[in-house]
Design a protein around this motif. Structure first.
Motif, mmCIF file in Angstrom:
data_model
loop_
_atom_site.group_PDB
_atom_site.id
_atom_site.type_symbol
_atom_site.label_atom_id
_atom_site.label_comp_id
_atom_site.label_asym_id
_atom_site.label_seq_id
_atom_site.Cartn_x
_atom_site.Cartn_y
_atom_site.Cartn_z
ATOM 1 N N THR A 34 87.091 88.414 3.326
ATOM 2 C CA THR A 34 88.360 89.074 3.610
ATOM 3 C C THR A 34 89.311 88.731 2.476
ATOM 4 O O THR A 34 89.523 87.567 2.158
ATOM 5 N N VAL A 54 91.838 93.332 3.136
ATOM 6 C CA VAL A 54 90.674 94.169 2.876
ATOM 7 C C VAL A 54 89.437 93.382 3.288
ATOM 8 O O VAL A 54 89.219 92.267 2.808
ATOM 9 N N GLU A 56 85.401 93.289 3.268
ATOM 10 C CA GLU A 56 84.193 93.843 2.659
ATOM 11 C C GLU A 56 83.082 93.630 3.688
ATOM 12 O O GLU A 56 82.784 92.499 4.061
ATOM 13 N N CYS A 79 80.979 98.251 2.005
ATOM 14 C CA CYS A 79 81.987 99.119 2.616
ATOM 15 C C CYS A 79 83.296 98.348 2.772
ATOM 16 O O CYS A 79 83.286 97.149 3.031
ATOM 17 N N LYS A 80 84.397 99.043 2.608
ATOM 18 C CA LYS A 80 85.718 98.424 2.753
ATOM 19 C C LYS A 80 86.379 98.906 4.043
ATOM 20 O O LYS A 80 86.340 100.082 4.364
ATOM 21 N N VAL A 82 90.248 98.265 5.781
ATOM 22 C CA VAL A 82 91.552 97.651 5.563
ATOM 23 C C VAL A 82 92.286 97.504 6.889
ATOM 24 O O VAL A 82 92.181 98.345 7.769
ATOM 25 N N LEU A 94 89.357 102.984 6.842
ATOM 26 C CA LEU A 94 88.304 102.882 5.853
ATOM 27 C C LEU A 94 88.174 104.187 5.081
ATOM 28 O O LEU A 94 88.531 105.243 5.604
#
Length: 128
Positions: A34, A54, A56, A79-80, A82, A94
């Protein structure tokens, strides 16, 4: 179709992230790390009014599948997701994997991205 999927939560940032981690585990996604952007900016002498984190996230089985199909997809990984405050409200969102993958020619990759997107969106929706 929008580039992103974003929803609002009544929970705090921390509560939202905790709920999200639980629901991601159900789909075999783990949070690799994070990134607290507000904190990092403050370390560098800059100021962001509200929290912005964010996450991951990765499902190893899915990462293996898409990378075996085309290594260039690694540019989109992990993949992100938020989680941030905007005007005092917690938001979670996302970038849509299907939109990112629309740049690829492989129909198989597009189908994989759509499946992953549905699962991630379900995690977000359960976490609000």
């Amino acid at each position: 179709m929008n580039f992103d999927y974003t929803v609002e939560s009544e929970k705090s940032i921390e509560e939202t992230i905790t709920a999200l981690e639980t629901h991601l585990k159900e789909e075999k996604f783990g949070v690799l790390w994070t990134f607290d952007i507000k904190e990092k900016l403050e370390e560098k002498g800059f100021h962001l009014e509200e929290e912005f984190k964010v996450l991951e996230v990765c499902n190893p089985q899915e990462a293996e599948r898409v990378l075996k199909e085309d290594k260039i997809v690694g540019y989109f990984l992990p993949c992100k997701i938020v989680v941030y405050k905007e005007s005092g409200k917690t938001k979670i969102g996302l970038p849509r994997p299907s939109v990112l993958m629309s740049m690829m020619e492989s129909q198989k990759l597009k189908e994989m991205a759509s499946d992953i997107e549905k699962r991630l969106i379900a995690c977000l929706d359960k976490s609000i």
